[in-house]
Scaffold this motif. Structure first.
Motif, PDB file in Angstrom:
ATOM      1  N   TYR A   1      -0.145  -2.678  -6.675  1.00  0.00           N
ATOM      2  CA  TYR A   1       1.196  -2.411  -5.829  1.00  0.00           C
ATOM      3  C   TYR A   1       2.006  -3.548  -6.235  1.00  0.00           C
ATOM      4  O   TYR A   1       1.986  -4.870  -6.062  1.00  0.00           O
ATOM      5  CB  TYR A   1       0.905  -2.274  -4.323  1.00  0.00           C
ATOM      6  N   ASN A   2       3.288  -3.027  -6.292  1.00  0.00           N
ATOM      7  CA  ASN A   2       4.327  -4.149  -6.554  1.00  0.00           C
ATOM      8  C   ASN A   2       5.680  -3.789  -5.226  1.00  0.00           C
ATOM      9  O   ASN A   2       6.233  -2.723  -5.587  1.00  0.00           O
ATOM     10  CB  ASN A   2       4.836  -4.061  -7.930  1.00  0.00           C
TER      11      ASN A   2
ATOM     12  N   ALA B   1       9.479  12.788  -4.446  1.00  0.00           N
ATOM     13  CA  ALA B   1       8.883  11.741  -3.253  1.00  0.00           C
ATOM     14  C   ALA B   1       9.750  11.269  -2.243  1.00  0.00           C
ATOM     15  O   ALA B   1       9.489  11.112  -1.117  1.00  0.00           O
ATOM     16  CB  ALA B   1       7.618  11.006  -3.810  1.00  0.00           C
ATOM     17  N   GLU B   2      10.659  10.619  -2.891  1.00  0.00           N
ATOM     18  CA  GLU B   2      11.581   9.806  -2.312  1.00  0.00           C
ATOM     19  C   GLU B   2      12.468  10.871  -1.329  1.00  0.00           C
ATOM     20  O   GLU B   2      12.626  10.539  -0.308  1.00  0.00           O
ATOM     21  CB  GLU B   2      12.524   9.002  -3.254  1.00  0.00           C
TER      22      GLU B   2
ATOM     23  N   SER C   1       8.747   0.277  -0.892  1.00  0.00           N
ATOM     24  CA  SER C   1       7.834  -0.203   0.141  1.00  0.00           C
ATOM     25  C   SER C   1       6.497   0.441   0.200  1.00  0.00           C
ATOM     26  O   SER C   1       6.250   1.414  -0.780  1.00  0.00           O
ATOM     27  CB  SER C   1       8.471   0.580   1.758  1.00  0.00           C
ATOM     28  N   LEU C   2       5.606  -0.001   0.805  1.00  0.00           N
ATOM     29  CA  LEU C   2       4.192   0.460   1.053  1.00  0.00           C
ATOM     30  C   LEU C   2       4.215   2.055   1.227  1.00  0.00           C
ATOM     31  O   LEU C   2       3.728   2.776   0.789  1.00  0.00           O
ATOM     32  CB  LEU C   2       3.484  -0.497   2.007  1.00  0.00           C
ATOM     33  N   TRP C   3       5.104   2.528   2.210  1.00  0.00           N
ATOM     34  CA  TRP C   3       4.890   3.845   2.551  1.00  0.00           C
ATOM     35  C   TRP C   3       5.440   4.652   1.297  1.00  0.00           C
ATOM     36  O   TRP C   3       4.893   5.869   1.065  1.00  0.00           O
ATOM     37  CB  TRP C   3       5.840   4.031   3.680  1.00  0.00           C
ATOM     38  N   THR C   4       6.719   4.269   0.785  1.00  0.00           N
ATOM     39  CA  THR C   4       7.201   5.009  -0.519  1.00  0.00           C
ATOM     40  C   THR C   4       5.965   5.176  -1.599  1.00  0.00           C
ATOM     41  O   THR C   4       5.945   5.952  -2.183  1.00  0.00           O
ATOM     42  CB  THR C   4       8.352   4.025  -1.129  1.00  0.00           C
ATOM     43  N   TRP C   5       5.405   3.983  -1.786  1.00  0.00           N
ATOM     44  CA  TRP C   5       4.395   3.927  -2.667  1.00  0.00           C
ATOM     45  C   TRP C   5       3.183   4.806  -2.456  1.00  0.00           C
ATOM     46  O   TRP C   5       2.791   5.707  -3.174  1.00  0.00           O
ATOM     47  CB  TRP C   5       3.690   2.596  -3.057  1.00  0.00           C
TER      48      TRP C   5
END
Lengths: 407, 221
Positions: free
Chosen positions: B82-83, B161-162, B88-92
């Protein structure tokens, strides 16, 4: 002001439209999420340790096996491993000898009507799945560790598997085409033993006493040009408790063996239980040829940026299977294509499992990229041939004499 | 009043900072293979993930559980990579979920359900196009229908997704622009602008779906 009002109306409209999916949804299943939390943490830890070469890589393999079995492609390839296990287990009694002591050890096998045992393919320490078998006549009831939700009933007489996914109430008949005739499991034991007793190449070495899992056992190493088998048995009862078999380049361990355990007939029923949704799959095991093997190499390399796998043995496939499942998941192929891919990988695997060449096969593809026409990645000798078949990184094949083989 | 306002603002800033700090720690922990970081991420988002997946997958609990499981196991496998710079974590996490949902739609969804909802829409009286593109809201009986929920669900599933994240956060969860900006590591201005594009994408996808829509139908076959 006008803009703000319009914006507000737009927001209200979207709120009313989108809230249609927000109402009456399924509430979070906290018990499920709690179980998943522990499992996902294990996988997370294992995935980070894999990279650093930690030996606990095996946790990942075990945990992820459940995921593998949910993907049609890896499920089919895994079924091939299951079948490989069937045949392996059938061979384990082929350890016969002329010594009296050894005869005592194999006697229970010869007389048994039922058996319960666990099978491991590859090294036990590698942490691959354990195959739990209950055997009665020509039928085997099989459960793989960590896929306890899936029960397979294998009928060797009709070459058919009934696979039941308990939680989803799904049933699938898998018809196996191309398997050799297998009349009766116990009968097969007897045939193999009788055959080997007549073989002049079979010899047995006593290994003395040892302790396995806290139990005192006595061992025998039986050698034959095609198979090497170690049996550990209880010195008091002469009952075998563990059998290790090295056939070609494949190691199989059979442990926790018990004979004549009473088992209900219904456990081996090939009928679909009431309320189960039925599927039908045909798995053609014929034609595991060199071309099938090469096609599998191509698929495995293409899935991983053109990089050939580290190994091609059955146990290497088991280790790589979670990663293959992950890659296929990303591809999101339609089910039909996934099934076709699964069949191809299955046949690729069978080439190695039932290797019909002369002597040993050699693999040197680790670190080689697909398309590398100069680097040999696999070579073997076909039965009766004078030259070797050498497969290169571009998947071309050449006939090469023994002296020109890669060193 | 002034003191109270400042006090409130101060608390808000502190909470926001704490939130950012927690996210940063989780992100760093994930890269280092820290189990607690994974558990922290799980605590933060597992239930939210379930709720959002459920919104896109109607009432079938088994399928929701399947998609949630696949998403979290897949995330666990790749979390060490994860980068933060990529979102953000949630977006990922939601990007992974979106793939799983799409996969599910491709494999499981019945064409008949969408066809029925499309037919229902085509037979409705009133200014249908205005309900989506204009300023009018659909009447209550339309808003309460299962068919509209199906159409909205399929439309959302077609978006990126966004856009899914933004639309659900704003219009289903009712979050403020500022909170969304914080959750997505973006600015309020950027969120507003992206929301406008997301609404436009939604309207276009809805229109396609209700006007023969080959791509979504193919997806559901």
């Amino acid at each position: 002001m006008k803009f703000n009002k319009k914006k507000q109306q737009e927001d209200e409209k979207f709120s009313s439209l989108l809230s249609t999916v927000g109402s009456k949804t399924v509430a979070p299943d906290r018990e499920f999420l709690s179980k998943l939390k522990a499992e996902s943490a294990k996988i997370f830890e294992a995935s980070t340790q894999n990279e650093s070469g930690d030996s606990r890589e095996t946790i990942n393999i075990i945990s992820i096996w459940r995921t593998i079995m949910k993907s049609p492609v890896t499920k089919i390839a895994a079924t091939v491993v299951v079948i490989a296990g069937v045949l392996t287990a059938m061979h384990f009694a082929g350890l016969s000898t002329t010594t009296v002591t050894f005869a005592d050890v194999i006697k229970p096998i010869l007389n048994a009507q039922t058996a319960v045992l666990d099978i491991i393919i590859g090294d036990e320490e590698a942490g691959g799945p354990v195959i739990h078998d209950q055997i009665k006549g020509p039928r085997i009831r099989r459960i793989m560790s960590n896929v306890e939700d899936v029960v397979s009933i294998i009928d060797l007489e009709t070459s058919r598997i009934l696979s039941l996914t308990i939680s989803k109430k799904e049933a699938a008949y898998i018809d196996l085409k191309g398997l050799p005739s297998m009349p009766n499991y116990m009968e097969r034991f007897r045939n193999v033993i009788n055959m080997l007793q007549d073989s002049p190449h079979f010899e047995v070495e006593e290994l003395g006493e040892q302790e396995i899992d806290g139990q005192k056992v006595v061992g025998f190493l039986a050698r034959h040009p095609k198979v090497e088998i170690t049996i550990w048995a209880d010195p008091e009862t002469a009952l075998p408790v563990r059998i290790e078999q090295m056939e070609g380049q494949m190691k199989t361990i059979c442990k926790n063996v018990k004979f004549d355990v009473p088992m209900d007939e219904s456990l081996f029923s090939m009928d679909v239980p009431d309320g189960y949704k039925l599927q039908q799959v045909e798995l053609d095991l014929m034609g595991s040829t060199e071309e099938d093997f090469i096609e599998g190499l191509r698929i495995r390399a293409e899935l991983f940026d053109g990089q050939f796998p580290d190994g091609v043995a059955v146990e290497d496939y088991l280790k790589q299977a979670p990663a293959i499942a992950g890659k296929l998941e990303e591809l999101g192929l339609p089910e039909e294509q996934e099934t076709e891919l699964g069949m191809k990988l299955g046949r690729h695997l069978l080439f190695i499992r039932f290797f019909k060449g002369q002597g040993q096969w050699h693999y040197a593809g680790s670190g080689v990229k697909l398309g590398d026409s100069d680097t040999p990645i696999f070579w073997y000798r076909q039965e009766g041939a004078e030259t070797y078949r050498v497969i290169y990184g571009d998947l071309s094949v050449k006939d090469v004499s023994a002296e020109d083989l890669p060193k | 009043v002034r003191a109270k306002a400042f006090g409130g603002l101060g608390l808000a800033i502190k909470l926001s900072d704490m939130n950012k700090q927690a996210h940063m720690e989780i992100a760093e922990g994930l890269q280092q293979g820290n189990r607690d970081a994974w558990l922290g991420l799980y605590e933060l988002y597992a239930e939210k993930l379930w709720c959002n997946v459920a919104r896109l997958m109607a009432h079938d609990e088994a399928f929701v559980a399947d998609v949630v499981q696949e998403t979290l196991l897949s995330a666990a496998r790749s979390a060490k990579n994860y980068n933060r710079r990529r979102g953000s974590l949630w977006t990922w996490l939601w990007a992974i979920a979106k793939r799983q949902v799409a996969l599910h739609y491709r494999k499981q969804t019945s064409k008949a359900i969408i066809a029925h909802a499309q037919q229902w829409w085509s037979l409705l009286d009133g200014q249908r196009s205005d309900w989506i593109e204009g300023s009018q809201k659909p009447p209550a009986e339309v808003l309460e229908s299962a068919e509209l929920a199906t159409l909205v669900r399929y439309t959302l599933a077609e978006l990126s997704a966004e856009y899914q994240t933004l639309l659900m956060a704003k219009y289903v969860d009712g979050l403020t622009i500022e909170t969304i900006a914080e959750e997505t590591n973006g600015s309020s201005v950027a969120v507003r602008s992206k929301l406008a594009r997301a609404r436009k994408a939604f309207r276009q996808a809805f229109k396609r779906l209700t006007h023969s829509t080959p791509s979504i139908l193919e997806m559901a076959q």
